[in-house]
Design an enzyme around this catalytic site. Structure first.
Site, short mmCIF file in Angstrom:
data_model
loop_
_atom_site.label_atom_id
_atom_site.label_comp_id
_atom_site.label_asym_id
_atom_site.label_seq_id
_atom_site.Cartn_x
_atom_site.Cartn_y
_atom_site.Cartn_z
N ASP A 1 0.86 -1.18 0.00
CA ASP A 1 0.00 0.00 0.00
C ASP A 1 0.90 1.23 0.00
O ASP A 1 1.49 1.58 1.02
CB ASP A 1 -0.91 0.02 1.23
CG ASP A 1 -2.00 -1.04 1.16
OD1 ASP A 1 -1.78 -2.07 0.48
OD2 ASP A 1 -3.06 -0.85 1.79
N LYS B 1 -6.81 3.31 -3.54
CA LYS B 1 -7.27 3.31 -2.15
C LYS B 1 -7.47 4.75 -1.72
O LYS B 1 -6.70 5.63 -2.11
CB LYS B 1 -6.20 2.59 -1.31
CG LYS B 1 -6.39 2.63 0.18
CD LYS B 1 -5.31 1.78 0.88
CE LYS B 1 -5.30 2.01 2.37
NZ LYS B 1 -4.20 1.29 3.05
N LYS C 1 -10.19 0.15 -2.73
CA LYS C 1 -10.12 -0.05 -1.28
C LYS C 1 -10.43 1.26 -0.56
O LYS C 1 -9.56 2.12 -0.44
CB LYS C 1 -8.73 -0.56 -0.88
CG LYS C 1 -8.55 -0.72 0.63
CD LYS C 1 -7.19 -1.32 1.00
CE LYS C 1 -6.97 -1.30 2.50
NZ LYS C 1 -5.63 -1.77 2.88
#
Lengths: 308, 290
Positions: free
Chosen positions: A145, A208, A244
């Site tokens: 991430d 995300k 996400k």
């Protein structure tokens, strides 16, 4: 051939063609998602699906190996008193905790996601970000991430941001790359859309919303704009990109609203942990309590569910 | 035409009180409250189990802060509630009269209610001294037992005492650091809603007292079964009602407190044992040199 096999070939997108966002329209659409009536059977299925999509997260300066092991235990055994529950999709930790998580998770099938690239601010030289990414992957992370350089993005240095994402993607190797836009810092929905397009073209496997360190974190409108960007990118290139939302989704009801939005924007193909995740630390227990309530008819208490 | 046009009456909307806010029932339902002649006095929110669930969430999140506040502060706040109630005396009297009792009896009830609040405010920093103990043990330990609030208390308030009975049950619960969710009298709910406004204006933190209106038959089951409620107080019903409550409460071993057939007007109904009933005893063993 699965759709994911379409490779990402980084080429810089024509940002002047990125659609502008109608904020009023987005808000109205979001309000509609929240008014759907969900019948009990669907609700049960949705709650279990949510559990299977959770990236159980601990990203604190105070994280210890013990805390990470506890989190991994929770990831593997959400609530053993209720048989038939799925396990979560991944455990999300700092790079220094990846090896601890790897050992704790063993062959459970739960992925290890590691934040990297000077999370959460992203304020570090590129070679350090690349090195950090490589270390996290070498230690055993299946998913990275990364945060984008919001400072550069806001200064209009889109090429810099694009190159950086592409370089990190390369450093990831086989690990999946989730690109955190930190929408709370980039501000308008137009910029969210532009950043989404930039990240997807640069090779992101997931986009995300947030680090969880900045308020507002994930919101329904921001997530809708990103889902629409994913849909349009898919129509253009045939490549699926995952989504996400992270931060601030702490109750089951809200998570179900997110699923409704996903279903009505991207459709069934995205309704799996492979293409959709929730970044959350306290969502799992609320979902578990709702599931238990569905089974027993009795409202539940956090006292009877293990902490994560 | 007369020179003065009659004013359009401004009727009050009676709403429920959850987490320091005054929402309508999430269900959108209401029931008409009628006087003896069948005329509608007001529409009352018919609270749902989801309202109850939301109220328990509010009570749970308010409890640690309220429980940790000093006894002195809790006493001050209860006293403040009494002051605010006194200031609204005429309103409460009028509501009681609307619900069908004489003005004289109504005045007596409001006064008794104010006095009851002050009574329990006074106990705020004293009940610990009465009920705590230093225990003799045959080892080199200093051993003592102190009270701690049990947590979230659900209260099925007395059906026949819409104000005095209501306050007589709320006050001992909250003075001890608990938070509560209360179901007001179904047939005498007016004062409960107005009491919520008094609490709101009295530095009682949001969520410490949550007041619902609605049907006992519909909500009593959830009041007794909710796993995040630590004690239930009930004030009405025969042996079969008591059995139902006790069975449902057994799941998480709630304290079950029966206050059936108590004359709330009587002085005997106010005593520190009501505070003690929603407290847990914590005993500590502290090593000391021999």
């Amino acid at each position: 051939m699965s759709l994911s096999a379409v490779p990402a070939s980084p080429h810089f997108p024509d940002l002047s063609r990125v659609a502008l966002v109608d904020e009023v329209g987005v808000n109205e659409r979001v309000a509609r998602f929240q008014s759907r009536s969900i019948k009990n059977e669907s609700k049960n299925d949705a709650l279990k699906l949510i559990l299977s999509m959770i990236d159980l997260t601990t990203l604190e300066g105070q994280d210890t190996p013990g805390k990470v092991r506890q989190l991994c235990q929770k990831a593997m055994h959400l609530h053993d008193a209720m048989p038939g529950l799925p396990h979560v999709a991944a455990v999300c930790v700092y790079p220094t905790m990846v090896s601890v998580a790897k050992k704790a998770l063993g062959a459970s099938g739960i992925n290890i996601a590691s934040v990297a690239t000077a999370f959460p601010s992203g304020m570090a030289p590129r070679h350090i970000k690349l090195e950090e990414t490589k270390i996290a992957v070498a230690e055993g992370a299946n998913e990275i991430d990364m945060v984008i350089s919001r400072g550069a993005f806001l200064a209009g240095e889109y090429g810099y941001v694009f190159d950086e994402i592409a370089a990190i993607k390369e450093a990831c190797g086989d690990a999946h790359l989730k690109v955190i836009l930190e929408t709370g810092e980039i501000g308008t929905l137009d910029r969210v859309r532009r950043a989404s397009v930039l990240a997807m073209h640069a090779g992101a496997d997931f986009i995300k919303t947030s680090t969880g360190k900045i308020q507002p974190a994930a919101t329904l409108p921001v997530t809708l704009v990103m889902l629409q960007a994913i849909r349009d990118y898919f129509r253009e290139t045939g490549r699926m990109v995952g989504m996400k939302p992270a931060g601030g989704i702490s109750n089951a009801k809200l998570a179900i609203h997110y699923l409704v939005m996903l279903r009505e924007t991207l459709g069934n193909a995205w309704m799996t942990p492979q293409w959709y995740r929730f970044g959350a630390s306290s969502l799992a227990n609320d979902v578990l309590m709702q599931l238990r309530k569905q089974q027993t008819g009795v409202y539940q208490s956090a006292d009877y569910f293990s902490k994560d | 035409m007369t020179a003065k046009t009659a004013r359009v009456p401004v009727a009050k909307t009676y709403k429920i009180y959850i987490g320091g806010k005054f929402p309508r029932s999430e269900s959108g339902r209401f029931y008409p409250l009628e006087d003896d002649d069948g005329a509608v006095i007001a529409n009352i929110c018919r609270g749902s189990r989801k309202d109850f669930r939301n109220a328990v969430v509010a009570a749970r999140s308010a409890q640690p802060g309220w429980g940790a506040s000093s006894a002195y502060l809790r006493g001050q706040i209860l006293y403040r509630v009494a002051e605010m109630l006194e200031g609204r005396r005429e309103q409460f009297v009028a509501e009681l009269v609307l619900q069908g009792i004489t003005k004289r009896k109504a005045q007596a009830e409001v006064d008794a209610t104010t006095d009851r609040l002050i009574y329990y405010a006074g106990w705020s920093d004293k009940y610990q001294q009465i009920f705590s103990a230093v225990n003799p043990v045959s080892s080199s330990h200093f051993n003592f037992s102190v009270l701690e609030p049990t947590g979230v208390v659900s209260i099925l308030a007395p059906e026949e005492s819409g104000l005095l009975g209501l306050v007589s049950n709320i006050a001992p619960v909250i003075v001890g650091g608990n938070t509560c969710v209360v179901l007001a009298s179904q047939n005498l709910p007016l004062c409960a809603v107005s009491l919520a406004e008094v609490l709101h204006a009295s530095d009682v933190p949001g969520g410490v007292v949550n007041i619902l209106t609605g049907f006992r038959e519909e909500l009593a089951g959830q009041f007794s079964s909710h796993m995040d409620v630590n004690a239930i107080v009930y004030c009405d019903g025969d042996a079969s009602v008591a059995k139902q409550i006790q069975e449902k409460a057994a799941d998480n071993i709630k304290r079950v407190l029966s206050r059936v057939e108590i004359d709330w007007k009587s002085h005997a109904s106010q005593n520190p044992y009501l505070i003690q009933e929603t407290q847990e005893v914590k005993t500590t063993w502290h090593p000391i040199g021999s």
